[in-house]
Motif scaffolding. Structure first.
Motif, PDB file in Angstrom:
ATOM      1  N   GLU A 110      11.360  -0.225  19.902  1.00 16.74           N
ATOM      2  CA  GLU A 110      10.475  -1.260  20.462  1.00 16.74           C
ATOM      3  C   GLU A 110      10.960  -2.679  20.135  1.00 16.74           C
ATOM      4  O   GLU A 110      10.420  -3.654  20.670  1.00 16.74           O
ATOM      5  CB  GLU A 110       9.033  -1.042  19.968  1.00 16.74           C
ATOM      6  N   ASN A 111      11.980  -2.782  19.271  1.00 18.22           N
ATOM      7  CA  ASN A 111      12.550  -4.104  18.979  1.00 18.22           C
ATOM      8  C   ASN A 111      13.816  -4.389  19.779  1.00 18.22           C
ATOM      9  O   ASN A 111      14.394  -5.463  19.670  1.00 18.22           O
ATOM     10  CB  ASN A 111      12.899  -4.194  17.480  1.00 18.22           C
ATOM     11  N   ARG A 146      12.120  -9.237  23.294  1.00 18.29           N
ATOM     12  CA  ARG A 146      12.619  -8.584  22.080  1.00 18.29           C
ATOM     13  C   ARG A 146      13.965  -9.221  21.721  1.00 18.29           C
ATOM     14  O   ARG A 146      14.568  -9.888  22.550  1.00 18.29           O
ATOM     15  CB  ARG A 146      12.828  -7.084  22.328  1.00 18.29           C
ATOM     16  N   GLN A 147      14.434  -8.919  20.512  1.00 16.37           N
ATOM     17  CA  GLN A 147      15.657  -9.610  20.066  1.00 16.37           C
ATOM     18  C   GLN A 147      16.872  -8.716  19.823  1.00 16.37           C
ATOM     19  O   GLN A 147      18.007  -9.151  19.998  1.00 16.37           O
ATOM     20  CB  GLN A 147      15.362 -10.361  18.764  1.00 16.37           C
ATOM     21  N   ALA A 148      16.655  -7.483  19.389  1.00 17.62           N
ATOM     22  CA  ALA A 148      17.796  -6.672  18.953  1.00 17.62           C
ATOM     23  C   ALA A 148      18.696  -6.274  20.132  1.00 17.62           C
ATOM     24  O   ALA A 148      18.208  -6.026  21.245  1.00 17.62           O
ATOM     25  CB  ALA A 148      17.304  -5.425  18.232  1.00 17.62           C
ATOM     26  N   ARG A 157      16.782 -10.557  26.734  1.00 18.65           N
ATOM     27  CA  ARG A 157      15.829 -11.019  25.709  1.00 18.65           C
ATOM     28  C   ARG A 157      14.638 -11.725  26.356  1.00 18.65           C
ATOM     29  O   ARG A 157      13.488 -11.526  25.946  1.00 18.65           O
ATOM     30  CB  ARG A 157      16.533 -11.953  24.716  1.00 18.65           C
ATOM     31  N   GLU A 187      20.989  -9.878  14.636  1.00 15.33           N
ATOM     32  CA  GLU A 187      20.273  -8.930  15.511  1.00 15.33           C
ATOM     33  C   GLU A 187      21.212  -8.144  16.433  1.00 15.33           C
ATOM     34  O   GLU A 187      20.848  -7.793  17.558  1.00 15.33           O
ATOM     35  CB  GLU A 187      19.175  -9.641  16.324  1.00 15.33           C
TER      36      GLU A 187
END
Ligand SMILES: Cc1ncc(COP(=O)(O)O)c(C=O)c1O
Length: 450
Positions: free
Chosen positions: A224-225, A149-151, A144, A186
């Motif tokens: 992209e997440n 990003r978070q997912a 992260r 997430e």
């Protein structure tokens, strides 16, 4: 057998001299029940006093053939000589300074070994922790921080630990997650290529599972997440599932194409367990980050995240660590375990164990129609049990077979999302006679089924 440990007088034999559990174990169990939280349950209710090579001896003098290695930990055997020698020497020097306060050489040496042993010839760095779950948590933190990003994408049947984040990453509700929510957000679960249970058959499994996983990531999450895709190259607690060939390379490539950190969780499958240093080598996968624990330190608590230097260095100073992470005694033990793996060529040993076990278990499958599949690699082998003529899981027979083996002096473990898998994780130093004797007992258990 001094070379293997447990003390010179620990004979490498199966010996059942009392009912299982024996009287002393029963006494201790009463004390355990009074003093230890009920959530910490027991597979085989005997109390260990010594272990080494391929056996575990209990307080009543029973000696069990060890086909579990304390859940894939004592790969080099219990109290392996080099582990004892190095850890004892370190105990005499100092037991703790905290690696974040005043560092010490053995920590650095373990990280240097990890850089050499893990797949890929890129520049690598590591950080050390105490448990597998902690390593996985930190791998997610690092991914992260690097991607911003978070997912996080995980798979059906995955197991990654029992802390809050790793419960969220783990698939199975009971016993790991039930009643313990809310879980971390997430986290997104996608299909894994499980050949035995793929609805359209094993031949379509890799491609269809990869397509479904990638479709879900792109359509429902947005590539992209996604910070990280996290996968066990051979799924452990999920039932020793080997993803169909082609699945891992497809997912790895998708991660690379989309700037997603690919994390291989090799906590159970790593360190010679599958006949290679790491299971992802089987399909030439080079992960960005790899998590290790269990077999790394011959029974002492140690875990690591190892990966591309630029990813590992994305975290600010002080962002990684912990009071005990990379404890010097555990690091010294790890150097002893790695020395043993090299000296005894335990990868070759694991392959030999596979040869013996696959031969015997395939013969068992031909004889007993409850054995649906024999699978796994090296000394990470499983049988999945079903109702005859179907693929319906058979947890009842699984429990009955395990019980018979335990009563007869063979320590085996069960696993799997449906509780219908018997998994075999012998120490890689187990003698072939002992291994074969353990399999004889297993066969008796099947023959005695009503
Ligand atoms: C693949 C995998 N990841 C993570 C873990 C968690 O490790 P620990 O129990 O050391 O926290 C395990 C433990 O079984 C595991 O098999």
């Amino acid at each position: 057998m001094t070379e293997l440990s447990g003390g010179p007088s620990l004979s490498q034999e199966r010996r059942v001299v009392t009912a299982i559990p024996g009287p002393k174990s029963q006494e201790l169990m009463a004390r355990k029940q009074a003093a230890v939280a009920g959530g910490v349950s027991t597979t085989l209710p005997v109390f260990a006093v010594r272990a080494g090579g391929g056996v575990v001896e209990d307080v009543d003098g029973n000696s069990f053939i060890d086909l579990g290695s304390g859940i894939a930990v004592t790969t080099v055997g219990n109290s392996a000589q080099a582990v004892v020698r190095r850890a004892s020497a370190q105990l005499e020097q100092f037991t703790h300074t905290c690696a974040m306060v005043t560092p010490y050489e053995v920590y650095v040496e373990v990280c240097e070994e990890l850089a050499k042993l893990t797949p890929g010839d890129h520049e690598k760095k590591s950080a050390l922790f105490n448990s597998g779950a902690e390593a996985v948590e930190n791998a997610v933190k690092i991914a992260r921080a690097y991607t911003k990003r978070q997912a996080v994408v995980v798979f059906d049947h995955a197991y990654h630990g029992r802390t809050n984040l790793t419960m969220a990453l783990t698939a199975k509700n009971m016993p790991y997650k039930h009643g313990f929510g809310p879980f971390a957000p997430e986290i997104h679960r996608v299909p894994v290529a499980y050949p035995f249970r793929w609805p359209t058959g094993p031949e379509n499994c890799a491609q269809e599972a990869a397509e479904q996983a990638i479709d879900k990531i792109t359509k429902q999450i947005g590539a992209e997440n996604v910070a990280a895709i996290l996968i066990e190259p051979v799924l452990g607690e999920g039932g020793f599932i080997e993803p169909a060939k082609g699945f891992l390379p497809a997912i790895r490539q998708f991660a690379a194409d989309n700037g997603i950190v690919f994390i291989a969780d090799e906590i159970q499958s790593g360190f010679c367990r599958t006949g290679q240093w790491f299971a992802c080598e089987d399909e030439n996968i080079v992960p960005d980050l790899i998590t290790t624990a269990k077999g790394i330190a011959g029974g002492l608590p140690l875990a690591a995240v190892t990966g591309r230097a630029e990813i590992m260095d994305a975290v600010h100073g002080g962002g990684l660590g912990g009071t005990y992470g990379g404890n010097p005694v555990a690091c010294a033990a790890a150097l002893g375990a790695i020395e043993t793996m090299r000296e005894l060529d335990l990868n070759a040993k694991a392959k030999r164990i596979e040869e013996i076990m696959k031969g015997r278990l395939t013969a068992l499958q031909e004889k007993f129609d409850v054995v649906g599949e024999v699978r796994g690699r090296g000394a990470m082998i499983a049988i999945e049990l079903v109702k005859p003529g179907t693929k319906e899981p058979n947890p009842e027979v699984t429990a009955a077979v395990a019980k018979h083996c335990h009563q007869a002096g063979v320590l085996i473990l069960t696993t799997g999302t449906y509780g219908n898998v018997i998994r075999f994780l012998p120490p890689l130093v187990i003698g072939e006679d002992l291994l074969n004797e353990g399999l004889d007992v297993l066969e008796e258990a099947f023959a005695g089924l009503k």
